[in-house]
Write a protein that holds these residues in place. Sequence first.
Motif, PDB file in Angstrom:
ATOM      1  N   ALA A 164      10.237  17.836 -19.599  1.00 37.02           N
ATOM      2  CA  ALA A 164       9.442  16.685 -20.051  1.00 37.02           C
ATOM      3  C   ALA A 164       8.384  17.087 -21.071  1.00 37.02           C
ATOM      4  CB  ALA A 164       8.800  16.007 -18.845  1.00 37.02           C
ATOM      5  N   LEU A 167       9.494  17.702 -24.606  1.00 38.81           N
ATOM      6  CA  LEU A 167       9.963  16.497 -25.284  1.00 38.81           C
ATOM      7  C   LEU A 167       8.848  15.486 -25.528  1.00 38.81           C
ATOM      8  CD1 LEU A 167      13.273  15.937 -23.273  1.00 38.81           C
ATOM      9  CD2 LEU A 167      13.069  16.724 -25.642  1.00 38.81           C
ATOM     10  N   CYS A 174      11.535  11.558 -18.615  1.00 41.07           N
ATOM     11  CA  CYS A 174      12.543  12.601 -18.786  1.00 41.07           C
ATOM     12  C   CYS A 174      13.750  12.323 -17.880  1.00 41.07           C
ATOM     13  CB  CYS A 174      11.935  13.961 -18.465  1.00 41.07           C
ATOM     14  SG  CYS A 174      13.047  15.365 -18.707  1.00 41.07           S
ATOM     15  N   TYR A 178      17.604  11.691 -19.062  1.00 43.18           N
ATOM     16  CA  TYR A 178      18.741  12.435 -18.517  1.00 43.18           C
ATOM     17  C   TYR A 178      19.864  11.478 -18.151  1.00 43.18           C
ATOM     18  CZ  TYR A 178      21.589  15.164 -15.287  1.00 43.18           C
ATOM     19  OH  TYR A 178      22.649  15.765 -14.647  1.00 43.18           O
ATOM     20  N   VAL A 231      18.862  17.953 -21.708  1.00 43.11           N
ATOM     21  CA  VAL A 231      17.743  17.422 -20.936  1.00 43.11           C
ATOM     22  C   VAL A 231      17.813  17.926 -19.501  1.00 43.11           C
ATOM     23  CG1 VAL A 231      16.553  15.325 -20.178  1.00 43.11           C
ATOM     24  CG2 VAL A 231      17.741  15.370 -22.392  1.00 43.11           C
ATOM     25  N   CYS A 237      12.525  18.386 -14.323  1.00 41.92           N
ATOM     26  CA  CYS A 237      11.794  18.069 -15.548  1.00 41.92           C
ATOM     27  C   CYS A 237      10.389  18.666 -15.569  1.00 41.92           C
ATOM     28  CB  CYS A 237      11.708  16.548 -15.736  1.00 41.92           C
ATOM     29  SG  CYS A 237      13.260  15.800 -16.264  1.00 41.92           S
TER      30      CYS A 237
END
Length: 242
Positions: A164, A167, A174, A178, A231, A237
């Motif tokens: 997370a 990104l 997140c 996914y 991801v 995450c």
Amino acid sequence: MNVPAPKSILLLEDMAMVRGGMKALIQLAEPRAQVVEAGSYREAVAQLDARAFDIAFLDIDLKDSEHTGVDVLRHLHEHAMPTLAIMLSAVNDRSTVMACIDAGACGYILKDMAPSAFEPFSAEDVFRRAIETVLGGCLYLPASVLGRGGYVPSTPLQRPVVGAAALGLTPRQCEVLYYICQGLPNKSIADRMGIAEGTVRKDYVTAIYQCFGVRRRTELIIEISRRGIVVAAPGACEQVLQ
């Protein structure tokens, strides 16, 4: 040493000779795979309802049928099946590819798999790369969709899983991303996360679009694929720092 379990693969192709050739290519790419054949929409749905598959290769254009491979794809998602779908088609048209991805496909393979300047791979390589890509959490798209700047390495690479923080998303955002990359519609995402579908659409998906500078789900998926982003899975995450 732990040996991975053989992959279970469904192959839908209504032309027997073509289906036999594709099955041979899949088994060259994945020698231990259990490949189950289907020659029609009805057979494919029956197989999917009877057992679980890791991957389904679905021919889009089913001749002599009122259904298409996209209808099988919809069946997968309407029943929340975990099978990853890769579409097979002779049509190299961006709008067709996008319609399949929008419907939840994780990949798209052109039946004319002759090597080109963009994708200089054998037919066997194409199936191997498609399987590795979708099982790795990414989408397999034709270079014609990704463009010259697309992520099309000559050999498979070990891409780092992105969490997370890297990104610029929250852990819950997140998680939604996914599931989007797995081809799940908003309703299925909401069911898995225990929240309302409207919350997924308004609070999470909108924020993800803004983060990646896109306006639609298909644009998001292409951008994720173009960048080669993997991801992190739900629950990871927050731990993944790359």
